[in-house]
Every structure is written in C-alpha cells, then in structure tokens.
Write a protein that holds these residues in place. Structure first.
Motif, PDB file in Angstrom:
ATOM      1  N   VAL A 183       8.860  19.858 -30.084  1.00 30.27           N
ATOM      2  CA  VAL A 183       7.634  20.539 -30.526  1.00 30.27           C
ATOM      3  C   VAL A 183       7.948  21.314 -31.798  1.00 30.27           C
ATOM      4  N   ARG A 184       7.197  21.034 -32.846  1.00 31.16           N
ATOM      5  CA  ARG A 184       7.500  21.639 -34.150  1.00 31.16           C
ATOM      6  C   ARG A 184       7.351  23.158 -34.098  1.00 31.16           C
ATOM      7  N   LEU A 185       6.226  23.635 -33.564  1.00 29.87           N
ATOM      8  CA  LEU A 185       5.982  25.084 -33.486  1.00 29.87           C
ATOM      9  C   LEU A 185       6.062  25.488 -32.014  1.00 29.87           C
ATOM     10  N   ASP A 186       7.265  25.687 -31.535  1.00 28.33           N
ATOM     11  CA  ASP A 186       7.458  25.894 -30.098  1.00 28.33           C
ATOM     12  C   ASP A 186       6.908  27.236 -29.637  1.00 28.33           C
ATOM     13  N   ASP A 187       6.847  28.231 -30.540  1.00 31.43           N
ATOM     14  CA  ASP A 187       6.266  29.514 -30.130  1.00 31.43           C
ATOM     15  C   ASP A 187       4.799  29.335 -29.755  1.00 31.43           C
ATOM     16  N   ARG A 188       4.084  28.541 -30.542  1.00 29.82           N
ATOM     17  CA  ARG A 188       2.676  28.279 -30.211  1.00 29.82           C
ATOM     18  C   ARG A 188       2.578  27.539 -28.880  1.00 29.82           C
ATOM     19  N   ALA A 189       3.488  26.608 -28.648  1.00 26.79           N
ATOM     20  CA  ALA A 189       3.465  25.827 -27.405  1.00 26.79           C
ATOM     21  C   ALA A 189       3.686  26.731 -26.193  1.00 26.79           C
ATOM     22  N   LEU A 190       4.660  27.623 -26.292  1.00 24.04           N
ATOM     23  CA  LEU A 190       4.942  28.498 -25.148  1.00 24.04           C
ATOM     24  C   LEU A 190       3.770  29.452 -24.888  1.00 24.04           C
ATOM     25  N   ARG A 191       3.126  29.905 -25.948  1.00 20.47           N
ATOM     26  CA  ARG A 191       1.942  30.762 -25.777  1.00 20.47           C
ATOM     27  C   ARG A 191       0.808  29.983 -25.128  1.00 20.47           C
ATOM     28  N   GLU A 192       0.669  28.721 -25.512  1.00 16.66           N
ATOM     29  CA  GLU A 192      -0.375  27.895 -24.931  1.00 16.66           C
ATOM     30  C   GLU A 192      -0.113  27.639 -23.443  1.00 16.66           C
ATOM     31  N   ILE A 193       1.138  27.418 -23.101  1.00 16.33           N
ATOM     32  CA  ILE A 193       1.476  27.184 -21.693  1.00 16.33           C
ATOM     33  C   ILE A 193       1.176  28.448 -20.877  1.00 16.33           C
ATOM     34  N   ALA A 194       1.515  29.609 -21.438  1.00 15.68           N
ATOM     35  CA  ALA A 194       1.201  30.866 -20.738  1.00 15.68           C
ATOM     36  C   ALA A 194      -0.316  31.029 -20.597  1.00 15.68           C
ATOM     37  N   ARG A 195      -1.047  30.583 -21.590  1.00 15.54           N
ATOM     38  CA  ARG A 195      -2.512  30.730 -21.562  1.00 15.54           C
ATOM     39  C   ARG A 195      -3.151  29.871 -20.468  1.00 15.54           C
ATOM     40  N   ILE A 196      -2.691  28.620 -20.331  1.00 19.03           N
ATOM     41  CA  ILE A 196      -3.351  27.715 -19.381  1.00 19.03           C
ATOM     42  C   ILE A 196      -2.848  27.910 -17.950  1.00 19.03           C
ATOM     43  N   LEU A 197      -1.743  28.659 -17.786  1.00 20.02           N
ATOM     44  CA  LEU A 197      -1.256  28.953 -16.430  1.00 20.02           C
ATOM     45  C   LEU A 197      -2.051  30.109 -15.832  1.00 20.02           C
ATOM     46  N   ARG A 198      -2.303  30.007 -14.537  1.00 21.82           N
ATOM     47  CA  ARG A 198      -2.913  31.139 -13.841  1.00 21.82           C
ATOM     48  C   ARG A 198      -1.874  32.257 -13.694  1.00 21.82           C
ATOM     49  N   PRO A 199      -2.311  33.495 -13.578  1.00 20.64           N
ATOM     50  CA  PRO A 199      -1.348  34.566 -13.299  1.00 20.64           C
ATOM     51  C   PRO A 199      -0.526  34.212 -12.056  1.00 20.64           C
ATOM     52  N   GLY A 200       0.783  34.378 -12.151  1.00 16.43           N
ATOM     53  CA  GLY A 200       1.653  34.009 -11.043  1.00 16.43           C
ATOM     54  C   GLY A 200       2.017  32.531 -11.040  1.00 16.43           C
ATOM     55  N   GLY A 201       1.502  31.773 -12.002  1.00 13.31           N
ATOM     56  CA  GLY A 201       1.810  30.339 -12.086  1.00 13.31           C
ATOM     57  C   GLY A 201       3.246  30.092 -12.537  1.00 13.31           C
TER      58      GLY A 201
END
Ligand SMILES: [Zn+2]
Length: 299
Positions: A183-201
């Motif tokens: 992933v070229r911009l991995d910081d954006r990817a990790l933020r996106e993963i945190a966004r789509i996960l439910r709290p506690g996911g």
C-alpha cells in the motif's frame, strides 16, 4: 522444526484422504528426508502432516497435506479463531469446526479472496467462514483500472485500502495478509481500517517486518502523497507474487516494517498483540501475527 522418522501407518492413512497431487509431493518429501511435522490444522481441522513444499521459507512453504494452507494462512486462522472466541464466545479448534449457529453474528472483511493452487498453496478461509450463516464475509481485490466499490464477483468488491467505500463501523474483523507492504500510503490505509471497524473490532495482519529495529525500511520514498509520479525507488525494486493476481502477477513492495508499526497502530487506537512464537502443533513456524484490537472509546 524437528526431524522425525519416516511417515508411519497413521500418517499414511491420513494422507490417503488427501488429494493425489499432495500425496505425490509428500512422497517426494519422504524421499528427500526433509523434516515435517504432525499436528492439527486450525483451518481444515484434520490431524495431518505439515511438510515443506517448494519455497524459500517455512512461512510460505510449510503446507498442510489436507488443505494445502501455508504456515502464514494457519497463523491467520488462529487469529480468526481467537477473534471469534473473544467477540462471539464461540470456541472452535479450527475454521472447519465452527458451529452452524452462534448467539452473535460477525462481519468480516478479508483483502485476500479465496484461492486454490495445489500443490503450491490454498487460502480457503473466507469461503469457509461464509459457509456459516452467522458470519458475513466481504472480500476485496485491488484493480486500479476499475471504479472503487465495483462488484468483482460473489462477495467481492474492488477496494483501495487508502479510500475504502465501506461505511464507518461496518466490520468486526478485518484481515490483511501480506498486503500493507504494497500500500503506497499505508497511514491512510490504517486510518481507513480503524474507521470501518466497530469499536472493539479486531484487525489481523501478517506483513514482512523486522523486530530488530524501530525504523521501517523504506523501499520507495513517497515525496508527494498526491503525485505517485514523484515516488523514488530505493535500490532494486522488489516485487512480490500476488496469489490473487493472474499468472505472473506481481506487486511492488514499498517497505519492510520495523517495530514503529506498533506505535503507529497504538496512536490510531489499537491495542497490538504481536506474536511470532512457533506453534508446531498447528504447523505454524517462523510466522508472525499482528492481532490488534480497536479501543472502545469514541473516535
Ligand atoms: Zn489443513
């Protein structure tokens, strides 16, 4: 891995149920007197033989004689089973032995589509999870020429990890197996993963990395996030074979993570549990697992 005597009658009986091509490889393995392990597979649930197939590392080459998963895919399976126990209260020894019903349903995003390329490897986990009525599974692929979010087949959409098309709090579990380095911009990817996960996911991943240093080793310098044309490749470009891609498909590697990935994830609200302990009883050797739980505090 320990050298053990040649395959006994027990293992031979087990192998008689495996596909013929796997048996032929195992015969070759026996002839070469290479080491192998006996254990229980956390994917297919079989008491089986794990043997070293073609490939430079046990992480990618230690195959289950029954389902042809690699050590890395079994490491992911152990993480999935832990997640299912923690979130749904279901305790199963393998993906195949998950019950037909559970009190809680789960939603899963896996960035690897299932595949079978015997004798080299197979990744049946998303397919096996989707066979349970209480588990919804979305798979994704990365096709830059196709609109993001487009349907790419049953249960599969086109996704760019840097800008996922899923709503906030969509998933209980996200899996990326050897994807983040590409992933070229991995910081954006990790933020996106945190966004789509439910709290506690839970976010489970494997990735090329080192624990010997904090700094990530960059193979490509991104000078301008908005201009890929300005990227600078350091040294010889490194490409990895993509199991989901067409024949000969390969993708550029941007980095080898140092331990700073843990800090990065922590800053995004994840509690990171890193493990690389051998689990020979499950045919997991030289293989890591990042098991990351998103905090329950509102973001
Ligand atoms: Zn197996």
């Amino acid at each position: 891995m320990t050298n053990v005597p040649p395959l006994g009658r027990w293992a031979s009986r087990r192998l008689s149920r495996a596909v013929p091509i796997v048996r032929s490889i195992t015969d070759a393995q026996e002839r070469s007197a290479s080491p192998y392990l006996l254990g229980a597979c956390p994917v297919c649930g079989e008491a089986t033989v794990f043997f070293a197939g073609p490939g430079p590392s046990q992480r990618e080459s230690l195959l289950c004689a029954s389902c042809v998963t690699t050590s890395r895919y079994r490491s992911i399976a152990l993480g999935v089973l832990r997640c299912i126990l923690e979130l749904a209260g279901v305790d199963a020894p393998s993906i195949a032995q998950l019950p037909e019903r559970a009190r809680r349903s789960l939603t899963v995003l896996d960035t690897q589509v299932p595949f079978r390329y015997p004798p080299y490897a197979a990744y049946p986990i998303p397919e096996m999870l989707a066979n349970r009525s209480w588990i919804d599974v979305c798979c994704s692929q990365y096709e830059p020429e196709v609109p993001w979010g487009a349907d790419l087949g049953p249960g599969t959409t086109n996704q760019n990890l840097e800008q996922l098309t899923f709503a906030d709090d969509s998933f209980d579990l996200v899996i990326t197996g050897d994807v983040l380095e590409h992933v070229r911009l991995d910081d954006r990817a990790l933020r996106e993963i945190a966004r789509i996960l439910r709290p506690g996911g839970i976010f489970i991943f494997t990735v090329p990395h080192t624990r010997d240093q904090q700094d990530t080793i960059m193979k490509v310098l991104v000078h301008d996030p908005e201009n890929p044309g300005a990227d600078e490749i350091i040294g010889v470009p490194e490409y990895h074979r993509s199991p989901g891609a067409e024949e000969g498909g390969s993708v550029l590697s941007y980095r080898v993570y140092g331990t700073e990935i843990d800090d990065h994830l922590a800053a995004l609200g994840f509690a990171v549990d890193y493990s690389c302990s051998p689990r020979p009883e499950h045919g997991v050797i030289d293989t890591e697992l990042f098991y990351c739980r998103l905090g329950t505090v509102a973001r």
